[in-house]
Design a protein around this motif. Structure first.
Motif, PDB file in Angstrom:
ATOM      1  N   MET A   1       0.794  -1.281   0.009  1.00 14.15           N
ATOM      2  CA  MET A   1       0.140   0.130   0.119  1.00 14.15           C
ATOM      3  C   MET A   1       0.796   1.397   0.049  1.00 14.15           C
ATOM      4  SD  MET A   1      -2.784   1.121   2.893  1.00 14.15           S
ATOM      5  CE  MET A   1      -1.776   0.430   4.217  1.00 14.15           C
ATOM      6  N   LYS A   2       0.665   2.347  -1.118  1.00 23.26           N
ATOM      7  CA  LYS A   2       1.505   3.438  -1.055  1.00 23.26           C
ATOM      8  C   LYS A   2       0.721   4.487  -0.062  1.00 23.26           C
ATOM      9  CE  LYS A   2       4.234   3.294  -4.979  1.00 23.26           C
ATOM     10  NZ  LYS A   2       4.447   2.165  -5.454  1.00 23.26           N
ATOM     11  N   LEU A   3       1.479   4.911   0.744  1.00 22.62           N
ATOM     12  CA  LEU A   3       1.183   5.970   1.734  1.00 22.62           C
ATOM     13  C   LEU A   3       2.322   7.212   1.791  1.00 22.62           C
ATOM     14  CD1 LEU A   3       0.307   3.825   4.986  1.00 22.62           C
ATOM     15  CD2 LEU A   3      -1.439   5.157   3.372  1.00 22.62           C
ATOM     16  N   THR A   4       1.567   8.432   2.068  1.00 21.39           N
ATOM     17  CA  THR A   4       2.683   9.437   2.006  1.00 21.39           C
ATOM     18  C   THR A   4       2.939   9.898   3.640  1.00 21.39           C
ATOM     19  OG1 THR A   4       1.881  10.141  -0.306  1.00 21.39           O
ATOM     20  CG2 THR A   4       3.008  11.649   0.992  1.00 21.39           C
ATOM     21  N   ALA A   5       4.362  10.152   3.656  1.00 19.76           N
ATOM     22  CA  ALA A   5       4.663  10.570   4.874  1.00 19.76           C
ATOM     23  C   ALA A   5       4.930  11.960   4.808  1.00 19.76           C
ATOM     24  CB  ALA A   5       5.895   9.984   5.624  1.00 19.76           C
ATOM     25  N   LYS A   6       4.401  12.936   5.741  1.00 15.42           N
ATOM     26  CA  LYS A   6       4.697  14.370   5.716  1.00 15.42           C
ATOM     27  C   LYS A   6       5.754  14.912   6.674  1.00 15.42           C
ATOM     28  CE  LYS A   6       2.398  18.695   5.495  1.00 15.42           C
ATOM     29  NZ  LYS A   6       0.880  19.693   5.529  1.00 15.42           N
ATOM     30  N   ILE A   7       6.905  15.116   6.155  1.00 16.16           N
ATOM     31  CA  ILE A   7       8.055  15.307   7.007  1.00 16.16           C
ATOM     32  C   ILE A   7       8.194  16.713   7.147  1.00 16.16           C
ATOM     33  CG2 ILE A   7      10.520  14.601   7.845  1.00 16.16           C
ATOM     34  CD1 ILE A   7       9.016  12.208   7.294  1.00 16.16           C
ATOM     35  N   LYS A   8       8.306  17.331   8.428  1.00 13.48           N
ATOM     36  CA  LYS A   8       8.753  18.824   8.680  1.00 13.48           C
ATOM     37  C   LYS A   8      10.117  18.736   8.806  1.00 13.48           C
ATOM     38  CE  LYS A   8       7.423  22.767  11.137  1.00 13.48           C
ATOM     39  NZ  LYS A   8       7.053  23.404  12.408  1.00 13.48           N
ATOM     40  N   LEU A   9      10.835  19.364   8.079  1.00 14.51           N
ATOM     41  CA  LEU A   9      12.073  19.907   8.265  1.00 14.51           C
ATOM     42  C   LEU A   9      12.462  21.090   9.248  1.00 14.51           C
ATOM     43  CD1 LEU A   9      13.189  19.820   4.342  1.00 14.51           C
ATOM     44  CD2 LEU A   9      13.608  18.030   6.111  1.00 14.51           C
ATOM     45  N   LEU A  10      13.666  20.920   9.661  1.00 17.10           N
ATOM     46  CA  LEU A  10      14.016  22.116  10.591  1.00 17.10           C
ATOM     47  C   LEU A  10      15.291  22.570  10.211  1.00 17.10           C
ATOM     48  CD1 LEU A  10      13.148  19.831  13.918  1.00 17.10           C
ATOM     49  CD2 LEU A  10      11.777  21.566  12.961  1.00 17.10           C
ATOM     50  N   PRO A  11      15.260  23.243   9.102  1.00 21.09           N
ATOM     51  CA  PRO A  11      16.691  23.849   8.592  1.00 21.09           C
ATOM     52  C   PRO A  11      17.143  24.852   9.418  1.00 21.09           C
ATOM     53  CG  PRO A  11      14.792  24.421   7.352  1.00 21.09           C
ATOM     54  CD  PRO A  11      14.240  23.619   8.223  1.00 21.09           C
ATOM     55  N   THR A  12      18.398  25.156   9.650  1.00 19.36           N
ATOM     56  CA  THR A  12      19.054  26.193  10.046  1.00 19.36           C
ATOM     57  C   THR A  12      18.652  27.410   9.160  1.00 19.36           C
ATOM     58  OG1 THR A  12      21.037  25.972   8.695  1.00 19.36           O
ATOM     59  CG2 THR A  12      21.057  24.897  11.295  1.00 19.36           C
ATOM     60  N   PRO A  13      18.814  28.639   9.568  1.00 22.56           N
ATOM     61  CA  PRO A  13      18.447  29.782   8.592  1.00 22.56           C
ATOM     62  C   PRO A  13      19.262  29.674   7.355  1.00 22.56           C
ATOM     63  CG  PRO A  13      18.758  30.642  10.681  1.00 22.56           C
ATOM     64  CD  PRO A  13      19.207  29.285  11.017  1.00 22.56           C
ATOM     65  N   GLU A  14      20.735  29.356   7.268  1.00 21.96           N
ATOM     66  CA  GLU A  14      21.424  29.209   6.081  1.00 21.96           C
ATOM     67  C   GLU A  14      20.836  28.195   5.449  1.00 21.96           C
ATOM     68  OE1 GLU A  14      24.723  28.807   9.069  1.00 21.96           O
ATOM     69  OE2 GLU A  14      22.728  29.945   9.314  1.00 21.96           O
ATOM     70  N   LEU A 133       8.397   5.955   7.429  1.00 21.93           N
ATOM     71  CA  LEU A 133       9.728   6.247   6.821  1.00 21.93           C
ATOM     72  C   LEU A 133      10.831   4.838   6.465  1.00 21.93           C
ATOM     73  CD1 LEU A 133      11.245   9.340   7.839  1.00 21.93           C
ATOM     74  CD2 LEU A 133      10.410   8.693   5.791  1.00 21.93           C
ATOM     75  N   LYS A 134      10.153   3.863   7.497  1.00 16.00           N
ATOM     76  CA  LYS A 134      11.067   2.569   7.242  1.00 16.00           C
ATOM     77  C   LYS A 134      10.797   2.083   5.900  1.00 16.00           C
ATOM     78  CE  LYS A 134      10.642   1.263  12.028  1.00 16.00           C
ATOM     79  NZ  LYS A 134       9.324   0.565  12.924  1.00 16.00           N
ATOM     80  N   PHE A 135       9.660   2.324   5.563  1.00 19.19           N
ATOM     81  CA  PHE A 135       9.244   2.018   3.944  1.00 19.19           C
ATOM     82  C   PHE A 135       9.289   2.785   2.834  1.00 19.19           C
ATOM     83  CE2 PHE A 135       6.845  -0.291   7.462  1.00 19.19           C
ATOM     84  CZ  PHE A 135       7.355  -1.611   7.168  1.00 19.19           C
ATOM     85  N   GLN A 136      10.142   3.840   3.336  1.00 23.54           N
ATOM     86  CA  GLN A 136      10.302   4.962   2.105  1.00 23.54           C
ATOM     87  C   GLN A 136      10.895   4.412   1.000  1.00 23.54           C
ATOM     88  OE1 GLN A 136      12.839   7.121   0.662  1.00 23.54           O
ATOM     89  NE2 GLN A 136      10.923   8.319  -0.235  1.00 23.54           N
ATOM     90  N   GLN A 137      10.145   4.699  -0.280  1.00 21.90           N
ATOM     91  CA  GLN A 137      10.761   4.047  -1.494  1.00 21.90           C
ATOM     92  C   GLN A 137      10.151   5.159  -2.522  1.00 21.90           C
ATOM     93  OE1 GLN A 137       9.157   0.202  -3.067  1.00 21.90           O
ATOM     94  NE2 GLN A 137      10.695  -0.545  -1.839  1.00 21.90           N
ATOM     95  N   GLY A 138      11.020   5.533  -3.623  1.00 19.32           N
ATOM     96  CA  GLY A 138      10.458   6.333  -4.515  1.00 19.32           C
ATOM     97  C   GLY A 138      10.655   7.842  -4.245  1.00 19.32           C
ATOM     98  N   GLU A 139      10.110   8.559  -4.877  1.00 15.56           N
ATOM     99  CA  GLU A 139      10.018   9.929  -4.905  1.00 15.56           C
ATOM    100  C   GLU A 139       9.662  10.618  -3.386  1.00 15.56           C
ATOM    101  OE1 GLU A 139       8.596  11.864  -7.999  1.00 15.56           O
ATOM    102  OE2 GLU A 139       9.576  11.189  -9.590  1.00 15.56           O
ATOM    103  N   SER A 140      10.302  11.844  -3.147  1.00 17.36           N
ATOM    104  CA  SER A 140       9.873  12.813  -2.128  1.00 17.36           C
ATOM    105  C   SER A 140       9.564  14.125  -2.938  1.00 17.36           C
ATOM    106  CB  SER A 140      10.866  12.935  -1.098  1.00 17.36           C
ATOM    107  OG  SER A 140      11.156  11.650  -0.541  1.00 17.36           O
ATOM    108  N   ASP A 141       8.545  15.046  -2.580  1.00 13.32           N
ATOM    109  CA  ASP A 141       8.348  16.176  -2.950  1.00 13.32           C
ATOM    110  C   ASP A 141       8.858  17.193  -1.651  1.00 13.32           C
ATOM    111  OD1 ASP A 141       7.445  15.663  -5.275  1.00 13.32           O
ATOM    112  OD2 ASP A 141       5.216  15.622  -4.839  1.00 13.32           O
TER     113      ASP A 141
END
Ligand code: ZN
Length: 373
Positions: A1-14, A133-141
């Motif tokens: 089954m294909k599901l989408t994980a929505k991951i929030k990034l925590l980048p530094t300002p740079e 995320l253990k099953f992450q496969q293919g593209e990420s937007d």
């Protein structure tokens, strides 16, 4: 089954600036690719690649995969209609594949290609995303919403082995109690009701202000406020739907039962006229289809069988003697056997009975008894 994980990034300002630059450069490249496609009337992946790959790579200094993803994005955009030239916003989402992005769940970081080279960026991860995320496969937007950065990661989750079940837990979705199961447990905290009531009254008072003679700027402000309220309500109802579906699936799993749900095309038509207007306002806009989706995918993840049953008569039939009874608001009375009970509980018991009568196709977690699929 294909599901989408929505991951929030925590980048530094740079890092954030770096992501903005990368997104904008990639979209500029897409615009240049779109131009070439348009000029040459070349809307096929292979043809456009042949024409544009090297010049665009040279001009924009992007990685090979970025260009390939860019060509795919442009070709995709022209699929719908080849009569308008496509342009892309500088902040439009871009796709990454496994060659230019990799997740490191133990460290909660993601290694992502940018125009300044690879970056290791931290992300916030809930329990749910961790599992996916253990099953992450293919593209990420990669996308940016109001200054916040997200990755939508495609995950291909294997179906759990479904185990033998002893019986069925019926679930009735309704407006007063969001869900009632055949054990008689109700899934509506009074807090939710209070919360929505309060929201409704704030909404009404804001609306009243908006309708009164008001200056343009006041109207603009109230409109903004209403939008914010509805956004907040949406977040709250999503959290509640997650909680309810999680509890139902856990309960079924731990008691070795399957779940039966009604096919709810008409939950609103069916329930709304029964209720007083005051009650109606509390939950009539509830996202039930989302709740059903959450139950379905959580059940599948947990290997809990789910059957969708046709809704005919489940709310009007007496679960004791199967005669038609009377339903009025929250109470159900049977004129045949005298059974008098909570209407939703009665409905849930009927749903469980219908669910239990279904013959399951082999090796299938989800079964729709309505369409036999
Ligand atoms: Zn009866």
């Amino acid at each position: 089954m294909k599901l989408t994980a929505k991951i929030k990034l925590l980048p530094t300002p740079e890092q954030a600036q770096n992501l903005i630059d990368t997104l904008s450069r990639a979209n500029q490249a897409c615009n240049a690719l779109s131009e070439i496609a348009w000029e040459n009337k070349q809307f096929k992946q292979f043809g456009l690649h042949k024409l544009a790959y090297y010049p665009i790579k040279e001009q924009f200094g992007l990685s090979a995969q970025m260009i390939v993803r860019g060509i795919a994005k442009v070709v995709d955009a022209y699929k719908l209609d080849k009569k308008t030239k496509r342009e892309f916003r500088p902040t439009g989402a871009i796709a990454y594949d496994s060659r230019i992005i990799s997740y490191k769940p133990p460290r909660k970081t993601v290694s992502i290609w940018t125009i300044q080279g690879r970056q290791s960026i931290r992300y916030a991860g809930g329990e749910h995303n961790e599992a996916l995320l253990k099953f992450q496969q293919g593209e990420s937007d990669l996308l940016c919403r109001k200054g916040k950065w997200f990755l939508l990661a495609t995950c291909d989750v294997p179906d759990e082995q479904t185990s033998e079940i002893n019986s069925i837990l019926g679930v009735d979705l309704g407006i007063v109690d969001l869900a009632t199961d055949s054990d008689g447990q109700r899934f509506t905290g009074s807090e939710i009701r209070k919360y929505r009531k309060k929201r409704a009254s704030i909404r009404a008072s804001v609306q009243a202000k908006k309708n009164a003679k008001a200056s343009k700027s006041t109207i603009k402000n109230t409109r903004r406020l209403l939008k914010r309220i509805s956004k907040k309500e949406q977040t709250t109802s999503t959290i509640i739907n997650h909680t309810i579906s999680k509890r139902l699936v856990k309960k079924a799993q731990s008691s070795v039962r399957g779940i039966a749900l009604e096919n709810l095309k008409g939950i609103r038509d069916r329930t709304v006229p029964r209720l007083r207007k005051k009650q109606r306002n509390e939950h009539s806009s509830w996202p039930f289809s989302q709740l059903r989706q959450f139950i379905a995918y959580k059940a599948q993840l947990a290997g809990v069988r789910l059957v969708i049953v046709p809704p005919a008569y489940t709310s009007k039939t007496c679960h004791e003697c199967h005669h038609l009874g009377h339903r009025s608001g929250k109470s159900f009375t049977c004129t045949n056997c005298g059974n008098c009970s909570d209407a939703d509980h009665n409905g849930a018991q009927n749903i469980a009975a219908v669910g239990a009568s279904v013959t399951w196709p082999e090796n299938s977690t989800l079964y729709c008894a309505l369409h036999r699929c």
